[in-house]
Motif scaffolding. Structure first.
Motif: not given
Length: 294
Positions: A269-287
């Motif tokens: 568990t890590d406090k940054t994991v939610s931000e990472y998953k959000k950024n992944f979704i944004e990257l996929a949608k950008k593509k």
């Protein structure tokens, strides 16, 4: 004592006894009682009391003790602590095996010998937990865990374990994706550094070839899925006319890293994991892909 003379054992425990006895060459009820309460009591209270008694007796007879005597007492203490470490791990293994199916295939004797040799010298609770899960998994399905992962656990520091757990929190089953171009942006915003990656590569948890380019060709009306930090993400190409590419850099786990990930993912568990998953979704949608989180 013959294994068959130990009655009333369930299959997982019976195989645990067989596995350990094949390596040490002896089976005894005094070793294989697997009383968790007793083991914890010995590990925390009796170990300390007995150690103090030995030291007290030694100090009370200082003038009479020769160098050989002191060496003998030191050896006895070392063996005592090794036995406590091993028995604590075996108790944890027994608990982890409870209610699980085990293969009839025996665990390789050399593997078990290496496991025992390493386990005797591990006193940290979190590493004992990992070793117990490794032995449990190997008993359930021999060949699941490599010699390499045993050697890594043997030398893995608490600091490196915590680093690895932070990587796991944002990992897929094959490695950690680079969501930005630079190493700095890909890791530092999630509380990690490229030096952390290099440190874990040097102990054998990542492949030492830096990052690789990972490319997925996704035909029309198809999808693929990734498990990131324990959550499943389905990536869809809804375009009816063309194939799309999904490409990203990847910090790749070694075989031992994948094995250790499977055991420790629930602890990552890590406090940054939610931000990472959000950024992944944004990257996929950008593509140009659609993403569903399940």
């Amino acid at each position: 004592m013959d294994i068959k003379n130990i009655t009333g054992l369930e299959k997982p425990l019976e195989k645990l006894v067989e596995t350990i006895s094949s390596a040490v060459g002896v089976v005894g009820n005094h070793i294989f009682q697997f009383d968790a309460v007793k083991a914890k009591r010995i590990g925390k209270a009796e170990a300390s009391v007995e150690r103090d008694k030995i030291i007290e007796r030694a100090e009370g007879q200082k003038e009479a003790i020769t160098i050989l005597d002191r060496a003998g007492k030191r050896f006895a203490l070392e063996q005592y602590n090794k036995q406590i470490n091993l028995e604590n791990i075996l108790v944890k293994t027994k608990d982890d095996l409870n209610g699980k199916e085990v293969s009839k295939e025996p665990v390789e004797k050399d593997w078990t010998t290496r496991f025992i040799d390493i386990s005797q010298n591990i006193s940290r609770e979190e590493m004992q937990d990992i070793l117990a899960k490794i032995l449990s998994g190997e008993i359930q399905k021999p060949g699941s865990f490599s010699y390499q992962v045993l050697e890594i656990v043997k030398y893995l520091s608490q600091k490196d374990l915590q680093k690895f757990l932070k990587f796991l929190a944002i990992s897929t089953d094959i490695g950690v994706m680079k969501l930005q171009r630079s190493e700095k942006d890909s890791l530092e915003k999630y509380g990690l550094t490229f030096n952390d990656y290099l440190d874990l590569s040097s102990v054998g948890l990542f492949n030492q070839s830096s990052t690789i380019s990972y490319n997925i060709q996704l035909p029309t009306r198809t999808s693929f899925h990734l498990n990131i930090g324990g959550d499943w993400f389905w990536i869809f190409n809804q375009d009816a006319k063309k194939t799309k590419k999904f490409n990203f850099g990847l910090y790749v786990f070694s075989r031992a890293g994948k094995e250790l990930r499977a055991l420790t993912l629930n602890s990552s568990t890590d406090k940054t994991v939610s931000e990472y998953k959000k950024n992944f979704i944004e990257l996929a949608k950008k593509k140009g892909f659609e993403v569903v989180r399940r």
